[in-house]
Structure formats: structure tokens, C-alpha cells
Motif scaffolding. Structure first.
Motif, mmCIF file in Angstrom:
data_model
loop_
_atom_site.group_PDB
_atom_site.id
_atom_site.type_symbol
_atom_site.label_atom_id
_atom_site.label_comp_id
_atom_site.label_asym_id
_atom_site.label_seq_id
_atom_site.Cartn_x
_atom_site.Cartn_y
_atom_site.Cartn_z
ATOM 1 N N PHE A 306 0.800 -1.228 0.000
ATOM 2 C CA PHE A 306 0.000 0.000 0.000
ATOM 3 C C PHE A 306 0.837 1.284 0.000
ATOM 4 C CE2 PHE A 306 -2.525 -3.324 2.094
ATOM 5 C CZ PHE A 306 -3.560 -3.402 1.175
ATOM 6 N N GLY A 307 2.153 1.139 -0.106
ATOM 7 C CA GLY A 307 3.009 2.295 -0.306
ATOM 8 C C GLY A 307 3.219 3.174 0.923
ATOM 9 N N ILE A 308 3.851 4.307 0.694
ATOM 10 C CA ILE A 308 4.164 5.247 1.768
ATOM 11 C C ILE A 308 2.886 5.784 2.412
ATOM 12 C CG2 ILE A 308 5.215 7.486 2.286
ATOM 13 C CD1 ILE A 308 7.255 6.906 0.078
ATOM 14 N N VAL A 309 1.853 6.021 1.596
ATOM 15 C CA VAL A 309 0.577 6.497 2.144
ATOM 16 C C VAL A 309 0.012 5.475 3.133
ATOM 17 C CG1 VAL A 309 -1.805 7.088 1.610
ATOM 18 C CG2 VAL A 309 0.025 7.878 0.116
ATOM 19 N N GLY A 310 0.027 4.204 2.745
ATOM 20 C CA GLY A 310 -0.502 3.150 3.604
ATOM 21 C C GLY A 310 0.272 3.001 4.897
ATOM 22 N N ILE A 311 1.618 3.040 4.804
ATOM 23 C CA ILE A 311 2.423 2.838 6.018
ATOM 24 C C ILE A 311 2.306 4.020 6.966
ATOM 25 C CG2 ILE A 311 4.604 3.806 5.185
ATOM 26 C CD1 ILE A 311 4.158 0.609 7.283
ATOM 27 N N LEU A 312 2.130 5.234 6.437
ATOM 28 C CA LEU A 312 1.952 6.404 7.298
ATOM 29 C C LEU A 312 0.628 6.311 8.058
ATOM 30 C CD1 LEU A 312 3.300 9.362 5.109
ATOM 31 C CD2 LEU A 312 4.370 8.325 7.126
ATOM 32 N N LEU A 313 -0.433 5.898 7.369
ATOM 33 C CA LEU A 313 -1.727 5.712 8.037
ATOM 34 C C LEU A 313 -1.637 4.604 9.081
ATOM 35 C CD1 LEU A 313 -4.148 5.997 4.970
ATOM 36 C CD2 LEU A 313 -3.971 7.611 6.879
ATOM 37 N N TYR A 314 -0.934 3.537 8.723
ATOM 38 C CA TYR A 314 -0.773 2.396 9.632
ATOM 39 C C TYR A 314 0.006 2.800 10.880
ATOM 40 C CZ TYR A 314 0.232 -2.459 10.989
ATOM 41 O OH TYR A 314 0.322 -3.647 11.660
ATOM 42 N N PHE A 315 1.114 3.522 10.684
ATOM 43 C CA PHE A 315 1.906 4.017 11.812
ATOM 44 C C PHE A 315 1.078 4.944 12.692
ATOM 45 C CE2 PHE A 315 6.206 3.045 9.865
ATOM 46 C CZ PHE A 315 6.626 2.263 10.931
ATOM 47 N N SER A 316 0.264 5.783 12.056
ATOM 48 C CA SER A 316 -0.545 6.747 12.809
ATOM 49 C C SER A 316 -1.518 6.033 13.739
ATOM 50 C CB SER A 316 -1.317 7.656 11.848
ATOM 51 O OG SER A 316 -0.439 8.423 11.059
ATOM 52 N N ILE A 317 -2.139 4.969 13.246
ATOM 53 C CA ILE A 317 -3.096 4.217 14.062
ATOM 54 C C ILE A 317 -2.400 3.596 15.266
ATOM 55 C CG2 ILE A 317 -4.631 2.216 14.118
ATOM 56 C CD1 ILE A 317 -5.233 2.784 11.150
ATOM 57 N N ILE A 318 -1.267 2.936 15.035
ATOM 58 C CA ILE A 318 -0.545 2.278 16.130
ATOM 59 C C ILE A 318 -0.055 3.307 17.143
ATOM 60 C CG2 ILE A 318 1.501 0.920 16.721
ATOM 61 C CD1 ILE A 318 1.211 -0.498 14.055
ATOM 62 N N LEU A 319 0.484 4.417 16.638
ATOM 63 C CA LEU A 319 1.002 5.454 17.536
ATOM 64 C C LEU A 319 -0.117 6.048 18.387
ATOM 65 C CD1 LEU A 319 3.583 7.006 18.295
ATOM 66 C CD2 LEU A 319 2.996 8.691 16.555
ATOM 67 N N LYS A 320 -1.263 6.305 17.767
ATOM 68 C CA LYS A 320 -2.384 6.882 18.508
ATOM 69 C C LYS A 320 -2.961 5.891 19.502
ATOM 70 C CE LYS A 320 -3.561 10.383 15.071
ATOM 71 N NZ LYS A 320 -4.579 10.959 14.176
ATOM 72 N N LEU A 321 -2.970 4.617 19.151
ATOM 73 C CA LEU A 321 -3.400 3.597 20.105
ATOM 74 C C LEU A 321 -2.472 3.570 21.317
ATOM 75 C CD1 LEU A 321 -4.464 0.525 17.930
ATOM 76 C CD2 LEU A 321 -5.862 1.638 19.665
ATOM 77 N N PHE A 322 -1.185 3.710 21.062
ATOM 78 C CA PHE A 322 -0.201 3.727 22.150
ATOM 79 C C PHE A 322 -0.445 4.918 23.079
ATOM 80 C CE2 PHE A 322 3.947 4.866 23.965
ATOM 81 C CZ PHE A 322 4.294 3.663 24.553
ATOM 82 N N PHE A 323 -0.736 6.071 22.495
ATOM 83 C CA PHE A 323 -1.006 7.255 23.323
ATOM 84 C C PHE A 323 -2.323 7.120 24.087
ATOM 85 C CE2 PHE A 323 2.102 9.510 20.531
ATOM 86 C CZ PHE A 323 2.956 9.922 21.547
ATOM 87 N N VAL A 324 -3.276 6.409 23.502
ATOM 88 C CA VAL A 324 -4.514 6.114 24.236
ATOM 89 C C VAL A 324 -4.186 5.257 25.458
ATOM 90 C CG1 VAL A 324 -6.671 4.807 24.155
ATOM 91 C CG2 VAL A 324 -6.094 6.359 22.298
ATOM 92 N N GLY A 325 -3.261 4.303 25.274
ATOM 93 C CA GLY A 325 -2.833 3.476 26.394
ATOM 94 C C GLY A 325 -2.192 4.301 27.495
ATOM 95 N N LEU A 326 -1.365 5.272 27.113
ATOM 96 C CA LEU A 326 -0.743 6.154 28.109
ATOM 97 C C LEU A 326 -1.816 6.986 28.826
ATOM 98 C CD1 LEU A 326 2.414 7.462 26.198
ATOM 99 C CD2 LEU A 326 2.265 5.613 27.889
ATOM 100 N N ARG A 327 -2.844 7.365 28.095
ATOM 101 C CA ARG A 327 -3.964 8.092 28.705
ATOM 102 C C ARG A 327 -4.676 7.217 29.736
ATOM 103 N NH1 ARG A 327 -8.722 10.457 24.801
ATOM 104 N NH2 ARG A 327 -10.375 10.782 26.345
ATOM 105 N N PHE A 328 -4.836 5.944 29.411
ATOM 106 C CA PHE A 328 -5.435 5.007 30.365
ATOM 107 C C PHE A 328 -4.596 4.928 31.644
ATOM 108 C CE2 PHE A 328 -7.736 2.059 27.080
ATOM 109 C CZ PHE A 328 -8.545 3.126 26.726
ATOM 110 N N VAL A 329 -3.271 4.841 31.463
ATOM 111 C CA VAL A 329 -2.367 4.744 32.617
ATOM 112 C C VAL A 329 -2.457 6.007 33.463
ATOM 113 C CG1 VAL A 329 0.040 4.531 33.346
ATOM 114 C CG2 VAL A 329 -0.795 3.182 31.405
ATOM 115 N N ARG A 330 -2.453 7.157 32.816
ATOM 116 C CA ARG A 330 -2.521 8.442 33.535
ATOM 117 C C ARG A 330 -3.790 8.540 34.365
ATOM 118 N NH1 ARG A 330 -4.136 13.015 29.717
ATOM 119 N NH2 ARG A 330 -6.114 11.970 30.173
ATOM 120 N N ASP A 331 -4.895 8.049 33.796
ATOM 121 C CA ASP A 331 -6.175 8.138 34.495
ATOM 122 C C ASP A 331 -6.433 6.946 35.412
ATOM 123 O OD1 ASP A 331 -6.572 10.470 33.133
ATOM 124 O OD2 ASP A 331 -7.956 9.636 31.657
ATOM 125 N N LYS A 332 -5.427 6.052 35.509
ATOM 126 C CA LYS A 332 -5.539 4.859 36.358
ATOM 127 C C LYS A 332 -6.773 4.020 36.011
ATOM 128 C CE LYS A 332 -2.966 6.775 40.286
ATOM 129 N NZ LYS A 332 -1.753 6.006 39.961
#
Length: 389
Positions: A306-332
Motif C-alpha cells: 500500500f506504499g508510503i501512504v498506507g504505512i503512514l496511516l498504519y503508523f498513525s493508528i498504532i502510535l495513537k493507540l499507544f497514546f490512548v494506552g498512556l492516557r489510560f495509565v494516567r487516568d488509572k
């Protein structure tokens, strides 16, 4: 009724996985007739929730949902333009996202004792069946069988289901069962993924509970440190399952030939036309059509297909999921340790195997993310309601 929705969705998900396990272990393919109807039913439930129930507001709770929608649309266009097997490719590429959104948009999923029992029984079934067919190999274990790759990777059913079980009591027991299966599998990737994700889980769990509970976890930590050594010693001698010995040979064999595959894919990508580098080589499966084998790495698979466009979207999803996880940790949030466990597990396994387009393994992970985000929306609403008094 809301509790029954979660039970129904989980039952459908479990049925799909059991169907896959029966086929890849050479037991029967009689249940495969229900696979497509169940998938269509789950899609219908999702559409109904979006358009006919008051769950649309939950879509605005996390801004990365829009990224998932763009990613799904991009994959849909690619497959419709270039695929020769539309239904199969659409199912493999998008059904995991449907599972995620189905659990995420379900109105106010509550804890259900029957869901817990179903998960426990299913986890034991997956674990026991894996160990049985590991020591009594079926006909599908033959390298000449079409199901051989799935048989080899069947440990991922156990590993990917584990995050759900880590949300309940006796989590150490579930982790130990998973560890036993991984040690018996001989899969270095599953071992690394479970070990790294497990360490992250216990670090976050200790952090959230506070130092006061550290002493209570000492036994679990010691137990989980000693048990693998005992298991490894027994399995390596009795059954020649030298999983750690496999790491020693990685330099020589390049991770069972993975490094050679990665090198070929990267060379093909760098020598591609500009448009191919940007938009990919034409839908799902471009790697296997070119090399005759999958990339064994989700990031390279997405990049090439899916090319550079696909990998950027894919990275964005994983990165944002990771930050959601950090939000969960912050809010206990109580599901934070298991959620971060699932994210780390997914990243590790995606780097050394294939999950995102082999949904037979990863359906539980996608569904678990949707379940956690759903629960967090309810958690936030409850906290806002309590703070208003």
C-alpha cells in the motif's frame, strides 16, 4: 440486553476462531460453512449500532477513529481496483477493523459473568488443544499441507486471547498457561512478544496500584522467573524443543530466512516506480505474488502493498493507540495494564510475523481494543457524573 450484546459478539468471535482451529488441526471443516454468515452478521450488527442506536457519539471520543476510517477507505479502494479476489481480500484486510468498531460502538458494554466464563473455557480449550496437537501432530503439520503455516502459528490464538483474561482475577495463572504453550511451541517470536509485553504489564500494574502492593507481587514475579527455567529445562531435554537455542542460530539462518526476505522486499521497493512507492504495488498480497511468500513483517507488508501512504496511516493508528494506552495509565483506568500489554504484543509480533492481514490470529486483539475503548468512554462519563455532585 446490553450485557447480552457483549455475550453474543464474543460467542460469534469464539465460533470463528474454533472453526479455524478445527480446520488447521485437521479435525473437520464442517463448521466452515458458518464463517461467512457470521462475518456478515457481525457487520450487520455494527451498521445497526451506528445508524440506529445512540452509539454515534462514542465515535468522537478518540480522534484516531478518523484515521482508521481513512485507512479502511484507502484499503478498500486499493482492493477494489487491483484485487482478483475481492471478498477474501476485503475480509482479510477490513474484518479486523469491523471487530474493533463493533465492540467499540456497542452501547455501554458491562461486565458479564457469562462472558468471563466463556473466555475462561475458550482459553483453556485453545491452550489444551494447542498442547495436544503439538505433541500429537495432525496431518496438517506436514510441510506439504495447505494448513501447515497456520498450524505452526496456532500459538497466536492463545497469545492474542490473553489480554482479555488479564482483565480478570487469577491473571498470573492465565499468563503461566500462555507461557507454557509458548515454550512448547518453539516460536521465538511468540516468546519475545509475550515476555516483553508481560514485563510492560507488570510494570504498569505496579505503578497504578502503588508501591504498597509490590510486596504482594514478589511471589508472582519470582514464580514467573523460575517457572520458565524449569519448563525450558524439561521441554528441551524431553522433546527437543530448544526455543532459546533458536536465538543462538538466528545470526546463521537470519531468523529462519526472514532477513533475506526483508532484504529482497526492501530492494524491490527501492527499485520501484515513484507511484508504486507512494501508493503501493496494487492491493493486498502484492508481496506474495512477487516473491511467492508473505513479508513475515506487517510493516514491510503494508509498505510494499500500500506504499508510503498506507504505512503512514498504519503508523498513525498504532502510535495513537499507544497514546490512548498512556492516557489510560494516567487516568488509572483498570484495563490500562492489559491494554498496553496488547499494544506491545501486537507491535512485537507485527515486526517478526504477520497479524494484521491474518485475522484468524488477531481478531481477539482488535476486539479487545474496541472493548477497552468502549469501557473507557463509560468510565469517563461516570467520573464526570460523580464530579458534578
Amino acid at each position: 440486553m446490553r450485557n447480552h450484546k457483549c455475550l453474543l459478539y464474543m460467542f460469534l468471535l469464539v465460533t470463528l476462531c474454533i472453526n479455524n482451529l478445527l480446520m488447521l488441526n485437521g479435525v473437520t471443516n464442517a463448521l466452515d460453512i458458518v464463517r461467512i454468515p457470521i462475518q456478515l452478521l457481525m457487520i450487520i450488527f455494527f451498521v445497526f449500532q451506528i445508524f440506529y442506536q445512540k452509539s454515534r457519539n462514542s465515535l468522537a471520543s478518540f480522534n484516531f477513529i478518523i484515521t482508521i476510517c481513512f485507512y479502511s477507505l484507502y484499503l478498500l479502494i486499493q482492493i477494489m481496483l487491483f484485487s482478483t479476489n475481492y471478498m477474501n481480500d476485503l475480509s482479510n484486510s477490513l474484518f479486523g477493523i469491523i471487530c474493533f468498531l463493533l465492540f467499540y460502538t456497542a452501547p455501554c458494554l458491562q461486565d458479564n459473568k457469562y462472558v468471563k466464563k466463556m473466555l475462561f473455557v475458550t482459553y483453556l480449550l485453545f491452550s489444551v488443544s494447542f498442547l495436544y496437537f503439538r505433541f500429537v501432530p495432525p496431518v496438517t503439520s506436514s510441510p506439504f499441507s495447505d494448513y501447515h503455516p497456520q498450524y505452526v502459528n496456532s500459538i497466536y490464538y492463545v497469545v492474542c486471547m490473553l489480554p482479555f483474561l488479564l482483565c480478570y482475577e487469577k491473571k498470573t495463572l492465565y499468563f503461566v498457561i500462555g507461557l507454557i504453550c509458548v515454550m512448547a511451541s518453539g516460536k521465538q517470536g511468540a516468546f519475545v512478544g509475550l515476555t516483553v509485553a508481560g514485563v510492560i504489564y507488570y510494570i504498569i500494574d505496579i505503578k497504578m496500584r502503588g508501591q504498597a502492593i509490590f510486596s504482594k507481587m514478589i511471589f508472582s514475579i519470582i514464580f514467573l522467573s523460575v517457572l520458565p527455567m524449569v519448563m525450558y529445562s524439561y521441554l528441551s531435554k524431553a522433546y527437543s524443543m530448544d526455543i532459546l537455542g533458536g536465538f543462538e542460530t538466528m545470526v546463521e539462518d537470519g531468523g529462519n530466512g526472514r532477513m533475506e526476505i526483508y532484504e529482497k522486499i526492501l530492494n524491490l521497493f527501492y527499485n520501484s516506480e515513484t507511484l508504486e512507492m507512494i501508493f503501493g504495488h496494487g492491493g493486498l498480497g502484492s508481496v506474495s505474488k512477487t516473491l511467492g511468500i508473505s513479508a513475515h513483517n506487517d510493516f514491510l507488508e503494508v509498505l510494499f502493498d500500500f506504499g508510503i501512504v498506507g504505512i503512514l496511516l498504519y503508523f498513525s493508528i498504532i502510535l495513537k493507540l499507544f497514546f490512548v494506552g498512556l492516557r489510560f495509565v494516567r487516568d488509572k483506568f483498570q484495563l490500562a495494564p492489559a491494554f498496553m500489554f496488547s499494544i506491545v504484543l501486537f507491535i512485537v509480533l507485527s515486526m517478526i510475523s504477520h497479524l494484521v492481514f491474518i485475522l484468524k490470529y488477531a481478531m481477539f486483539l482488535f476486539s479487545f481494543w474496541g472493548y477497552c475503548l468502549n469501557k473507557y468512554v463509560s468510565y469517563e462519563k461516570k467520573n464526570c457524573s460523580n464530579s458534578s455532585y
